[in-house]
Design an enzyme around this catalytic site. Structure first.
Site, PDB file in Angstrom:
ATOM      1  N   GLY A  44       0.819  -1.218   0.000  1.00  0.00           N
ATOM      2  CA  GLY A  44       0.000   0.000   0.000  1.00  0.00           C
ATOM      3  C   GLY A  44       0.841   1.251   0.000  1.00  0.00           C
ATOM      4  N   GLY A  45       2.080   1.129   0.493  1.00  0.00           N
ATOM      5  CA  GLY A  45       3.034   2.234   0.414  1.00  0.00           C
ATOM      6  C   GLY A  45       2.607   3.507   1.115  1.00  0.00           C
ATOM      7  N   THR A  46       3.185   4.620   0.651  1.00  0.00           N
ATOM      8  CA  THR A  46       2.953   5.930   1.253  1.00  0.00           C
ATOM      9  C   THR A  46       1.477   6.285   1.290  1.00  0.00           C
ATOM     10  OG1 THR A  46       5.127   6.785   0.628  1.00  0.00           O
ATOM     11  CG2 THR A  46       3.385   8.406   0.972  1.00  0.00           C
ATOM     12  N   LYS A  56      -6.472  12.287   4.818  1.00  0.00           N
ATOM     13  CA  LYS A  56      -7.879  12.600   4.555  1.00  0.00           C
ATOM     14  C   LYS A  56      -8.753  12.219   5.740  1.00  0.00           C
ATOM     15  CE  LYS A  56      -6.030  13.814   0.848  1.00  0.00           C
ATOM     16  NZ  LYS A  56      -4.569  13.985   0.896  1.00  0.00           N
ATOM     17  N   GLY A 179       4.128  25.669   0.954  1.00  0.00           N
ATOM     18  CA  GLY A 179       2.725  25.995   0.735  1.00  0.00           C
ATOM     19  C   GLY A 179       2.111  25.243  -0.420  1.00  0.00           C
ATOM     20  N   ILE A 182       0.739  19.326   0.416  1.00  0.00           N
ATOM     21  CA  ILE A 182       0.895  18.777   1.763  1.00  0.00           C
ATOM     22  C   ILE A 182       0.828  19.893   2.799  1.00  0.00           C
ATOM     23  CG2 ILE A 182       2.445  17.502   3.314  1.00  0.00           C
ATOM     24  CD1 ILE A 182       3.590  16.135   0.777  1.00  0.00           C
ATOM     25  N   GLU A 201       6.266  29.896   2.349  1.00  0.00           N
ATOM     26  CA  GLU A 201       6.424  29.409   0.975  1.00  0.00           C
ATOM     27  C   GLU A 201       7.370  30.345   0.221  1.00  0.00           C
ATOM     28  OE1 GLU A 201       6.881  27.919  -2.316  1.00  0.00           O
ATOM     29  OE2 GLU A 201       5.467  26.706  -1.152  1.00  0.00           O
ATOM     30  N   HIS A 438     -30.327  19.036 -10.012  1.00  0.00           N
ATOM     31  CA  HIS A 438     -30.530  20.199  -9.130  1.00  0.00           C
ATOM     32  C   HIS A 438     -31.149  19.733  -7.813  1.00  0.00           C
ATOM     33  CE1 HIS A 438     -31.534  24.315  -7.980  1.00  0.00           C
ATOM     34  NE2 HIS A 438     -32.747  23.873  -7.660  1.00  0.00           N
TER      35      HIS A 438
END
Length: 459
Positions: A44-46, A56, A179, A182, A201, A438
């Site tokens: 699955g890694g990073t 998330k 900035g 991440i 940044e 809608h």
């Protein structure tokens, strides 16, 4: 030293079990190929363990914190008592554990040979894993990326995203170096958790790869949220002691906080893995491959974060599938980075695919580009959610839409249609005739296309 014995040959031997590697493995077995998948840590890694999924999860907790804090204006009288960081971590860990269990079970069910250990390329068709040699008719390099540190020593009050995801307490204040995606995501989470945040940044703006219209709204919204940021000045040094951390900027300004997050991007994991010894071209750590992801050496391919370009899990999935189909002789279609959808999950969210306005003008000519912006103030669902923002479309004059960009709460969910519009080279008139339900934020895409086609409904 005796040469390691060859234990097994595979049609496809993959080094790295992250998003790119395991997707290559899954597609390969679907196509009837035998697969060996080498992974030194967890499948699955990073993305699964220290990237997309856990961040998330934190952002969802942050959204709930904001909802509790601001619910009175919607007639629901709640208050935010506190953030239980241990419980947030437990929630995050549960999500990751569940997805990891599902992934390992899937690979086992598909009869993919997972080889645990440290792999190293030792020949044009061979990988050594802790002293055991495995061979493959085709080799796929998918060793992923790691947080860049800019030479800073990580530890104590100076963290990367990996350490930040395992913090046991919430700091009172934080400085975020970087900035980009991440940096703004962590700044957004921490602000929602009540942290005093400052972003540093060096480039002239936050999220510098986004469209200028999107950047302008993000910076304005961050200011309104109380997220501080310094742009256009690089940091010079970082110091820490028992009482806090200090960042000195190139202009002499000094910032102080409890912690410093180093979020200056991710670098490829390729050093010491034998790539260059086997003739694979490596430039500043990245593996150089052609548009079909072949390295130019034998039957060796490279995919995912080690290939220059967007470092995104879904790009890794796409490249893994592509290489498997290439090996199987399916002649798959190349998907350029410009047409890969991107979402930044801060508050407000950013979604984009295709050319920004400046990039489109650079490619097609300033007089050959038309743009249209639709303000979410006119969108019923966005008003219900209490979000501001825009949808922006970029088209070639008398031609297709080549860029779709958006900013606003939950707007990332609209990137699906956005990428279909761009990848299918749809004209505004094509999108204008589609019916958008809608009240949804999805209507904003339809309204933007209607306006770009010269027949705005609500404008």
């Amino acid at each position: 030293m005796a040469e390691a014995a060859t234990t097994q040959e595979f049609d496809v031997l993959i080094l790295g079990g992250g998003s790119a590697g395991y997707s290559a493995a899954l597609r390969s077995v679907q196509l009837g190929l035998t697969v060996g998948l080498v992974e030194k840590a967890k499948l699955g890694g990073t993305c699964l363990h220290t990237g997309c999924i856990p961040t998330k999860a934190y952002l969802h907790s942050a959204e709930l914190a904001d909802s509790a804090r601001e619910s009175a204006k919607y007639g629901v009288n709640t208050s935010l008592e506190s953030i239980d960081m241990a419980a947030v971590r437990s929630y995050k860990d549960g999500i990751v554990a569940g997805k990891f269990k599902g992934l390992t079970g899937l690979l086992k069910m598909k009869k993919i040979n997972v080889i645990e250990g440290n792999g190293r390329l030792v020949g044009p068709n061979a990988i050594d894993v802790d002293g055991t040699r495995y061979t493959g008719k085709n080799i796929v390099l998918a060793t992923g990326s790691t947080s860049k540190t800019m030479g800073l020593e990580i530890g104590g009050r100076v963290l990367t995203s990996t350490e930040a995801l395992n913090m046991e307490t919430i700091p009172k204040s934080a400085i975020v170096l970087g900035g980009g995606v991440i940096g703004v995501e962590f700044a957004s989470v921490w602000k929602s958790f009540g942290v005093d945040v400052t972003i540093v940044e060096g480039l002239p703006s936050l999220v510098p790869n986004e469209d200028p219209s999107i950047i302008k709204i993000l910076e304005r919204t961050f200011k309104k949220r109380g997220i501080n940021f310094n742009t256009g000045v690089f940091f010079e040094k970082v110091e820490q002691d028992d009482n806090g951390a200090k960042v000195t900027l190139a202009d002499g300004k000094v910032l102080e906080a409890d912690i410093v997050l180093v979020a200056v991007g991710r670098g490829p994991v390729t050093e010491g893995l034998g790539f260059e010894e086997q003739g694979v071209t490596v430039d500043r750590g990245f593996v150089i491959a052609n548009e079909r992801l072949h390295t130019g050496v034998g039957n060796i391919y490279a995919i995912g974060d080690i290939v220059p370009g967007l470092q995104l899990a879904h790009r890794g999935y796409q490249q893994g599938i592509f290489v498997a189909e290439e090996i199987a002789g399916k002649n798959p279609v190349v998907v350029e980075d410009i047409n890969i959808p991107k979402v930044t999950y801060c508050e407000p969210e950013i979604m984009s695919v295709g050319y920004t306005e400046p990039k489109a003008k650079e490619k097609f000519g300033a007089d050959q580009v038309e743009i249209q912006e639709y303000n979410l103030a006119g969108n019923g669902k966005s008003s219900i959610l209490g979000t501001a923002g825009i949808i922006k479309m970029v088209r070639v004059k008398d031609g297709p839409i080549v860029g779709v960009h958006g900013i606003g709460s939950r707007i990332g969910e609209q990137v699906g249609e956005a990428q279909l519009i761009v990848n299918w080279e749809a004209y505004p008139e094509d999108v204008a005739q589609l019916v958008h339900a809608h009240p949804t934020q999805n209507e904003a895409l339809g309204e933007t296309a209607l306006a770009l086609a010269g027949k705005p409904l609500h404008g």
